[in-house]
Design a protein around this motif. Sequence first.
Motif, PDB file in Angstrom:
ATOM      1  N   GLY A  37       0.821  -1.209   0.000  1.00  0.00           N
ATOM      2  CA  GLY A  37       0.000   0.000   0.000  1.00  0.00           C
ATOM      3  C   GLY A  37       0.851   1.254   0.000  1.00  0.00           C
ATOM      4  N   PHE A  38       1.912   1.260   0.799  1.00  0.00           N
ATOM      5  CA  PHE A  38       2.820   2.413   0.843  1.00  0.00           C
ATOM      6  C   PHE A  38       3.454   2.646  -0.516  1.00  0.00           C
ATOM      7  CE2 PHE A  38       7.240   3.784   1.081  1.00  0.00           C
ATOM      8  CZ  PHE A  38       7.107   5.009   1.719  1.00  0.00           C
ATOM      9  N   TYR A  39       3.941   1.599  -1.142  1.00  0.00           N
ATOM     10  CA  TYR A  39       4.597   1.751  -2.438  1.00  0.00           C
ATOM     11  C   TYR A  39       3.600   2.169  -3.521  1.00  0.00           C
ATOM     12  CZ  TYR A  39       9.137   0.060  -0.916  1.00  0.00           C
ATOM     13  OH  TYR A  39      10.358  -0.055  -0.309  1.00  0.00           O
ATOM     14  N   ALA A  40       2.374   1.670  -3.448  1.00  0.00           N
ATOM     15  CA  ALA A  40       1.361   2.058  -4.436  1.00  0.00           C
ATOM     16  C   ALA A  40       1.043   3.545  -4.328  1.00  0.00           C
ATOM     17  CB  ALA A  40       0.097   1.227  -4.235  1.00  0.00           C
ATOM     18  N   ARG A  41       0.933   4.060  -3.089  1.00  0.00           N
ATOM     19  CA  ARG A  41       0.627   5.482  -2.896  1.00  0.00           C
ATOM     20  C   ARG A  41       1.781   6.373  -3.335  1.00  0.00           C
ATOM     21  NH1 ARG A  41      -0.493   3.726   2.309  1.00  0.00           N
ATOM     22  NH2 ARG A  41       1.143   5.094   3.141  1.00  0.00           N
ATOM     23  N   ASN A  42       3.002   5.895  -3.173  1.00  0.00           N
ATOM     24  CA  ASN A  42       4.178   6.744  -3.382  1.00  0.00           C
ATOM     25  C   ASN A  42       4.911   6.500  -4.687  1.00  0.00           C
ATOM     26  OD1 ASN A  42       4.828   8.374  -0.705  1.00  0.00           O
ATOM     27  ND2 ASN A  42       4.022   6.375  -0.102  1.00  0.00           N
ATOM     28  N   LEU A  43       4.439   5.564  -5.492  1.00  0.00           N
ATOM     29  CA  LEU A  43       5.182   5.208  -6.698  1.00  0.00           C
ATOM     30  C   LEU A  43       5.414   6.416  -7.600  1.00  0.00           C
ATOM     31  CD1 LEU A  43       6.534   2.958  -8.245  1.00  0.00           C
ATOM     32  CD2 LEU A  43       4.349   2.442  -9.342  1.00  0.00           C
ATOM     33  N   SER A  44       4.374   7.226  -7.819  1.00  0.00           N
ATOM     34  CA  SER A  44       4.537   8.405  -8.674  1.00  0.00           C
ATOM     35  C   SER A  44       5.488   9.423  -8.055  1.00  0.00           C
ATOM     36  CB  SER A  44       3.179   9.055  -8.939  1.00  0.00           C
ATOM     37  OG  SER A  44       2.551   9.440  -7.717  1.00  0.00           O
ATOM     38  N   LEU A  45       5.572   9.447  -6.724  1.00  0.00           N
ATOM     39  CA  LEU A  45       6.467  10.385  -6.046  1.00  0.00           C
ATOM     40  C   LEU A  45       7.927   9.945  -6.130  1.00  0.00           C
ATOM     41  CD1 LEU A  45       4.209  11.037  -2.948  1.00  0.00           C
ATOM     42  CD2 LEU A  45       4.868  12.741  -4.650  1.00  0.00           C
ATOM     43  N   PHE A  46       8.153   8.680  -6.435  1.00  0.00           N
ATOM     44  CA  PHE A  46       9.514   8.211  -6.662  1.00  0.00           C
ATOM     45  C   PHE A  46      10.050   8.667  -8.019  1.00  0.00           C
ATOM     46  CE2 PHE A  46       8.277   4.351  -3.929  1.00  0.00           C
ATOM     47  CZ  PHE A  46       8.666   4.994  -2.767  1.00  0.00           C
ATOM     48  N   VAL A  47       9.146   8.935  -8.964  1.00  0.00           N
ATOM     49  CA  VAL A  47       9.555   9.156 -10.356  1.00  0.00           C
ATOM     50  C   VAL A  47       9.299  10.583 -10.834  1.00  0.00           C
ATOM     51  CG1 VAL A  47       9.277   8.382 -12.738  1.00  0.00           C
ATOM     52  CG2 VAL A  47       9.092   6.734 -10.866  1.00  0.00           C
ATOM     53  N   LEU A  48       8.075  11.064 -10.647  1.00  0.00           N
ATOM     54  CA  LEU A  48       7.669  12.314 -11.291  1.00  0.00           C
ATOM     55  C   LEU A  48       8.443  13.543 -10.831  1.00  0.00           C
ATOM     56  CD1 LEU A  48       3.804  11.825 -11.681  1.00  0.00           C
ATOM     57  CD2 LEU A  48       5.691  11.184 -13.207  1.00  0.00           C
ATOM     58  N   PRO A  49       8.862  13.663  -9.561  1.00  0.00           N
ATOM     59  CA  PRO A  49       9.698  14.821  -9.218  1.00  0.00           C
ATOM     60  C   PRO A  49      11.002  14.860 -10.006  1.00  0.00           C
ATOM     61  CG  PRO A  49       8.789  13.839  -7.234  1.00  0.00           C
ATOM     62  CD  PRO A  49       8.464  12.901  -8.367  1.00  0.00           C
ATOM     63  N   PHE A  50      11.593  13.699 -10.277  1.00  0.00           N
ATOM     64  CA  PHE A  50      12.820  13.658 -11.077  1.00  0.00           C
ATOM     65  C   PHE A  50      12.542  14.059 -12.525  1.00  0.00           C
ATOM     66  CE2 PHE A  50      13.744  10.897  -7.503  1.00  0.00           C
ATOM     67  CZ  PHE A  50      15.036  11.246  -7.174  1.00  0.00           C
ATOM     68  N   LEU A  51      11.396  13.610 -13.052  1.00  0.00           N
ATOM     69  CA  LEU A  51      11.035  13.973 -14.417  1.00  0.00           C
ATOM     70  C   LEU A  51      10.772  15.468 -14.521  1.00  0.00           C
ATOM     71  CD1 LEU A  51      10.485  12.955 -17.264  1.00  0.00           C
ATOM     72  CD2 LEU A  51       8.115  12.493 -16.586  1.00  0.00           C
ATOM     73  N   ALA A  52      10.056  16.016 -13.554  1.00  0.00           N
ATOM     74  CA  ALA A  52       9.826  17.466 -13.540  1.00  0.00           C
ATOM     75  C   ALA A  52      11.150  18.222 -13.385  1.00  0.00           C
ATOM     76  CB  ALA A  52       8.870  17.828 -12.408  1.00  0.00           C
ATOM     77  N   GLY A  53      12.064  17.666 -12.591  1.00  0.00           N
ATOM     78  CA  GLY A  53      13.368  18.294 -12.431  1.00  0.00           C
ATOM     79  C   GLY A  53      14.167  18.320 -13.718  1.00  0.00           C
ATOM     80  N   TYR A  54      14.050  17.244 -14.502  1.00  0.00           N
ATOM     81  CA  TYR A  54      14.736  17.193 -15.799  1.00  0.00           C
ATOM     82  C   TYR A  54      14.260  18.323 -16.699  1.00  0.00           C
ATOM     83  CZ  TYR A  54      15.625  15.527 -20.577  1.00  0.00           C
ATOM     84  OH  TYR A  54      15.992  15.434 -21.893  1.00  0.00           O
ATOM     85  N   PHE A  55      12.947  18.523 -16.764  1.00  0.00           N
ATOM     86  CA  PHE A  55      12.416  19.576 -17.626  1.00  0.00           C
ATOM     87  C   PHE A  55      12.669  20.960 -17.033  1.00  0.00           C
ATOM     88  CE2 PHE A  55       9.632  16.070 -19.175  1.00  0.00           C
ATOM     89  CZ  PHE A  55      10.163  16.039 -20.457  1.00  0.00           C
ATOM     90  N   ALA A  56      12.661  21.061 -15.708  1.00  0.00           N
ATOM     91  CA  ALA A  56      12.988  22.354 -15.097  1.00  0.00           C
ATOM     92  C   ALA A  56      14.411  22.762 -15.457  1.00  0.00           C
ATOM     93  CB  ALA A  56      12.832  22.259 -13.580  1.00  0.00           C
ATOM     94  N   TRP A  57      15.342  21.773 -15.480  1.00  0.00           N
ATOM     95  CA  TRP A  57      16.724  22.068 -15.879  1.00  0.00           C
ATOM     96  C   TRP A  57      16.802  22.397 -17.369  1.00  0.00           C
ATOM     97  CZ3 TRP A  57      19.611  19.223 -19.462  1.00  0.00           C
ATOM     98  CH2 TRP A  57      20.947  19.623 -19.602  1.00  0.00           C
ATOM     99  N   LYS A  58      16.147  21.596 -18.190  1.00  0.00           N
ATOM    100  CA  LYS A  58      16.265  21.800 -19.629  1.00  0.00           C
ATOM    101  C   LYS A  58      15.579  23.077 -20.091  1.00  0.00           C
ATOM    102  CE  LYS A  58      15.806  19.633 -24.096  1.00  0.00           C
ATOM    103  NZ  LYS A  58      15.567  18.410 -24.872  1.00  0.00           N
TER     104      LYS A  58
END
Length: 455
Positions: free
Chosen positions: A133-154
């Motif tokens: 349950g913890f991993y299901a709730r947080n899965l997007s939080l493991f990935v999407l901040p890094f993806l947003a960070g990539y575009f924020a840098w680019k």
Amino acid sequence: MAAADGAVELEGRIEQWRAYVRGWRRGSRADVATSERRLREEAARMVQAGLACDEAFLIALKRVGADDAPTRQFARDYAAQLWGDRTGPRAGALEARAGRAREALVAFGLALGAAAAVKVPALFGLELDAEQGFYARNLSLFVLPFLAGYFAWKRRLARRTVASLALAFAAAAAFANAYPFARGGSTEALTALHLPIALWLLVGIAYTGGRWSATAARMDFIRFTGELLIRFALLGLGGFVLIGLMALIFQTIGVDIEPVLEEWLLCCAAGAVLVAAWLVEAKPAALEGMAPVLARIFTPMFAAVLLLFLATLILTGRVIDIEREVLIAFDLLLVVVLGLLLYSTSARNPDAPPNIFDVATGVLLVSALLADALALSAIAARIGAFGFTPNRVAALGENVILLANLAWSAVLVARLLARRGAFGSLERLQTGYLDVYAAWAAIVAIVFPPLFGFI
């Protein structure tokens, strides 16, 4: 004479820019015209100030590119070309290659960060098998901040925008983990399903360089989403082949590595999202590639399937039995229909007359509209008979939103086919509805758990 030559040279440069931008985002001609007008004004001002044509054009590109992602990318390519013209082709090529290598390093570094983030909870005793349950709730939080960070840098986002995005991700993490969810309960599942949808809007803000209010920018993000899914799926297929071969060759020496592979599979998937995004960004013109082609292929097929379903429903006299699994499948079908509409819209030339694909889109919309109306009536009947539950209320809201979108889209397509409406209205509706979907997803993920007692 020199002025005339400069005007001709400037016109040629603008033509190159126009072709590049239209290749990046087909169907946004009004937005291109606005940027072109600004580009001409800025370049003319620089030329009047005494700058050479190529320097004036570069400065104009950078000023317009501050608010326009395709122009910003073209400015980088043009600067590399201009540098190469002055110091030799080798220097220009090396500069461009260094920029691509730097971007690849950033993307792969963030991919490793996302993969590592998946493993961080295990350091605190939260194992995947015991804390699904913890991993299901947080899965997007493991990935999407890094993806947003990539575009924020680019995209070189302003610090204020970056801070706002970071704050929004932090708030989402707080809501996902502070609520006292019942283990395996309905509200926990709803949060796990809807939080990624809401957070994807934050990625869109980063991707568009802070220009989320522009229809053309949203359509670019829609194209990117489709191409990202396709490249992620291809990476996944390649990864499964690799895993299978690894397990096979290790079996030949009596070593079972499947438990190790299973343990790291989620980490690899998280990193693959960043790699897929980098692959899409490496070829901007491909944003109008596979997803729209697949949409055009499958639109008539899905229309035929929905028509067959409705005909069978009428001939047999049966009603839709809205159990949980059936409801999920029905909503997924309607989401696919909207996806087909979105990517068909993204590939269409706004100036082209109505064609057979528009007719197929209209048939698909009407069929989906009728199917959604039947599903809504079944959901309402079930709520009347058995009362409200988090799943039923969430499904009711989602189907109402989908019904409104499908109905208005069908009206706009009908007007388009009758040559009484413009294609731009349909494009604006679909891109504008992204906010509605994200808002409802945020409500379900944040408001529903306390509203229904975290059951």
